[in-house]
Design an enzyme around this catalytic site. Structure first.
Site, mmCIF file in Angstrom:
data_model
loop_
_atom_site.group_PDB
_atom_site.id
_atom_site.type_symbol
_atom_site.label_atom_id
_atom_site.label_comp_id
_atom_site.label_asym_id
_atom_site.label_seq_id
_atom_site.Cartn_x
_atom_site.Cartn_y
_atom_site.Cartn_z
ATOM 1 N N SER A 1 0.721 -1.104 -0.085
ATOM 2 C CA SER A 1 0.051 0.187 0.065
ATOM 3 C C SER A 1 0.875 1.325 -0.112
ATOM 4 C CB SER A 1 -0.914 0.151 1.244
ATOM 5 O OG SER A 1 -1.388 1.170 1.462
ATOM 6 N N TYR B 1 -2.105 -1.137 11.021
ATOM 7 C CA TYR B 1 -2.126 -1.852 9.600
ATOM 8 C C TYR B 1 -0.962 -1.355 8.852
ATOM 9 C CZ TYR B 1 -3.798 -1.974 4.912
ATOM 10 O OH TYR B 1 -3.754 -2.206 3.427
ATOM 11 N N LYS C 1 1.999 -3.580 6.670
ATOM 12 C CA LYS C 1 2.378 -3.670 5.288
ATOM 13 C C LYS C 1 3.840 -3.454 5.178
ATOM 14 C CE LYS C 1 -1.102 -5.137 3.774
ATOM 15 N NZ LYS C 1 -1.304 -6.194 2.803
HETATM 16 P P1 NAD Z 1 -10.657 -7.753 1.722
HETATM 17 O O1 NAD Z 1 -10.879 -7.554 3.045
HETATM 18 O O2 NAD Z 1 -11.826 -7.300 0.780
HETATM 19 O O3 NAD Z 1 -10.040 -8.945 1.040
HETATM 20 C C1 NAD Z 1 -9.182 -9.563 1.833
HETATM 21 C C2 NAD Z 1 -9.573 -11.047 1.971
HETATM 22 O O4 NAD Z 1 -8.509 -11.633 2.860
HETATM 23 C C3 NAD Z 1 -10.823 -11.112 2.757
HETATM 24 O O5 NAD Z 1 -11.703 -12.091 1.688
HETATM 25 C C4 NAD Z 1 -10.446 -12.003 3.985
HETATM 26 O O6 NAD Z 1 -11.330 -12.805 4.204
HETATM 27 C C5 NAD Z 1 -9.111 -12.757 3.651
HETATM 28 N N1 NAD Z 1 -8.482 -12.948 4.794
HETATM 29 C C6 NAD Z 1 -7.884 -12.099 5.660
HETATM 30 N N2 NAD Z 1 -7.079 -12.756 6.521
HETATM 31 C C7 NAD Z 1 -6.812 -14.030 6.088
HETATM 32 C C8 NAD Z 1 -6.245 -15.099 6.542
HETATM 33 N N3 NAD Z 1 -5.462 -15.290 7.653
HETATM 34 N N4 NAD Z 1 -6.256 -16.081 5.987
HETATM 35 C C9 NAD Z 1 -7.022 -16.393 4.705
HETATM 36 N N5 NAD Z 1 -7.876 -15.379 4.316
HETATM 37 C C10 NAD Z 1 -7.611 -14.205 5.029
HETATM 38 O O7 NAD Z 1 -9.438 -6.551 1.316
HETATM 39 P P2 NAD Z 1 -9.300 -5.780 -0.127
HETATM 40 O O8 NAD Z 1 -9.467 -4.730 -0.168
HETATM 41 O O9 NAD Z 1 -9.394 -6.936 -1.169
HETATM 42 O O10 NAD Z 1 -7.334 -5.868 0.044
HETATM 43 C C11 NAD Z 1 -6.663 -6.724 -0.359
HETATM 44 C C12 NAD Z 1 -5.295 -6.522 -0.143
HETATM 45 O O11 NAD Z 1 -5.033 -5.354 -0.769
HETATM 46 C C13 NAD Z 1 -4.973 -6.484 1.377
HETATM 47 O O12 NAD Z 1 -3.804 -7.118 1.636
HETATM 48 C C14 NAD Z 1 -4.785 -5.127 1.657
HETATM 49 O O13 NAD Z 1 -4.015 -4.777 2.630
HETATM 50 C C15 NAD Z 1 -4.352 -4.559 0.383
HETATM 51 N N6 NAD Z 1 -4.669 -3.095 0.067
HETATM 52 C C16 NAD Z 1 -5.950 -2.735 0.008
HETATM 53 C C17 NAD Z 1 -6.272 -1.356 -0.424
HETATM 54 C C18 NAD Z 1 -7.759 -1.133 -0.521
HETATM 55 O O14 NAD Z 1 -7.787 0.014 -0.218
HETATM 56 N N7 NAD Z 1 -8.710 -2.066 -0.570
HETATM 57 C C19 NAD Z 1 -5.321 -0.587 -0.583
HETATM 58 C C20 NAD Z 1 -3.975 -0.915 -0.387
HETATM 59 C C21 NAD Z 1 -3.663 -2.262 -0.118
#
Ligand code: NAD
Ligand code: UDP
Length: 352
Positions: free
Chosen positions: A134, A160, A164
């Site tokens: 991120s 958080y 990362k």
């Molecule tokens: P999200 O919560 O929709 O998806 C994450 C998925 O991971 C979920 O389906 C959850 O059930 C699963 N999960 C969490 N912990 C787990 C574990 N221990 N074992 C198995 N599954 C697990 O989030 P997202 O927005 O799709 O984000 C995905 C990735 O992108 C994350 O790593 C997040 O940090 C990163 N990210 C997201 C954003 C954003 O704004 N959406 C921005 C920067 C980075």
């Protein structure tokens, strides 16, 4: 020759499900592990709803397993069963506010989970991974636009963001320790929007923390008014500026980076920004959303949200140069597609 098998952790979530769609459309075989902590699965269904729809949209199979990445035995079983060529690692907890209340849960899930995954990969001779990082790892920008040389880890204000950053550091150390490893860390700016079909999108639990889903729920009448956090920032209209990126562009960026990492001679750790390079203020986004939904949306100007910064936007030239990816969609597409998703799915993935 069959295309590589990609293991997608967290593939039932927002970014993961859109990327699974893109992977299937590019003919990869996709195995998903997700513990459903933030994804909806109907009682008795084989697949989480987002992935059920992805299967319907592509006519392809998703090999789904309800597995927590912290569970070494279950993860080992997955790696024994499939011949994985590369991992795309999305699984994480991601709510900034919640991470300040339960930091240990966040560190355990995001850091321990990642190191268990890396260990199981190593045990099975799988050395290629694309990581969801991120722009939050840059902390308070020292200059703009943010390029990948900007210092990281300084001024990351919440568990958080730190998780990362720490995982990136672990991955750098791992790549230094053994030249077999190839890790690409994708630093997302602000992913928003939904697939243009309106079939899959972001489905936040409870009241959304992020701007775009919040505005969408004001537009649909679920929430009464938008609160704009801060109107005295050093930006063109006083409200915070961010680099919003359409989720389909973000997923395309994953597939482009995957093609690069799968080359046999690709090794080492590299980080890449995924952003458009353009910044929009909260009021810009609101105006664009009003155009998309065809009505004025009520808002209040309220004090700043603690930890927020004035502006953040990417220099994404390294991604363009290295794997020929560039964002194609603008803020109006992002708002239109969010609005279509919201209208078609007022309750997100839940049927009621
Ligand atoms: P999200 O919560 O929709 O998806 C994450 C998925 O991971 C979920 O389906 C959850 O059930 C699963 N999960 C969490 N912990 C787990 C574990 N221990 N074992 C198995 N599954 C697990 O989030 P997202 O927005 O799709 O984000 C995905 C990735 O992108 C994350 O790593 C997040 O940090 C990163 N990210 C997201 C954003 C954003 O704004 N959406 C921005 C920067 C980075
Ligand atoms: N924001 C806002 N009201 C909200 C949510 C967010 O004014 O209800 C602002 C926030 O202060 C920031 C921008 O919208 O300037 C983007 O915030 P978001 O939480 O979506 O992403 P962040 O950049 O914080 O990760």
């Amino acid at each position: 020759m069959s295309l590589p098998v990609i293991l997608v952790t967290g593939g039932a979530g927002y970014v993961g499900s859109h990327t699974v769609l893109e992977l299937l459309n590019n003919n990869y075989t996709v195995v998903v592990v997700d513990n459903l902590v933030n994804a909806h699965k109907d009682k008795g269904a084989d697949l989480p709803e987002a992935l059920r729809r992805v299967e319907r949209m592509t006519g392809r199979t998703v090999y789904f397993h309800s597995v927590d990445i912290q569970n070494k035995e279950e993860l080992t079983r997955i790696f024994n069963h499939y011949k994985i060529d590369c991992v795309m690692h999305f699984a994480a907890l991601k709510a900034v506010g919640e991470s300040c209340q339960i930091p240990l849960t966040y560190y355990q899930n995001n850091i321990t989970g990642s190191s268990v995954l890396l260990e199981v990969m190593k045990n099975h001779g799988v050395y290629k991974l694309v990581y969801s990082s991120s722009a939050t790892v840059y902390g308070i920008p020292q200059y703009l636009p943010l390029d990948e040389k900007h210092p990281t880890g300084q001024g990351c204000t919440n568990p958080y963001g730190k998780s990362k950053y720490f995982v990136e550091e672990i991955m750098k150390d791992l790549c230094s320790s053994d030249p077999l490893w190839a890790i690409i860390s994708l630093r997302y700016f602000n992913p928003v929007g939904a697939h243009e079909s309106g079939e899959i999108g972001e489905d936040p639990l409870g009241i959304p923390n992020n701007l775009m889903p919040f505005i969408a729920q004001v537009a649909s009448g679920k929430l009464p008014r938008l609160q704009i956090f801060g109107s005295d920032y050093n930006t063109h209209d006083g409200t915070g500026v961010r680099d919003y990126i359409h989720i389909s562009d973000l997923s395309a960026g994953h597939v482009s980076s995957l093609k690069c990492i799968l080359k046999p001679d690709y090794t080492g750790f590299m980080a890449f920004n995924l952003g458009t390079g353009k910044g929009y203020s909260v009021l810009d986004v609101l105006k664009s959303f009003e155009k998309a939904c065809g009505k004025k949306l009520p808002y209040d100007l309220v004090p700043r949200r603690p930890g927020d910064i004035d502006s953040s936007y990417a220099d994404a030239t390294l991604s363009k140069k290295t794997f020929n990816w560039t964002a194609t969609k603008g803020i109006d597409d992002m708002c239109q597609d969010t609005w279509l998703w919201q209208q078609k799915n007022p309750n997100g993935f839940k049927s009621q």
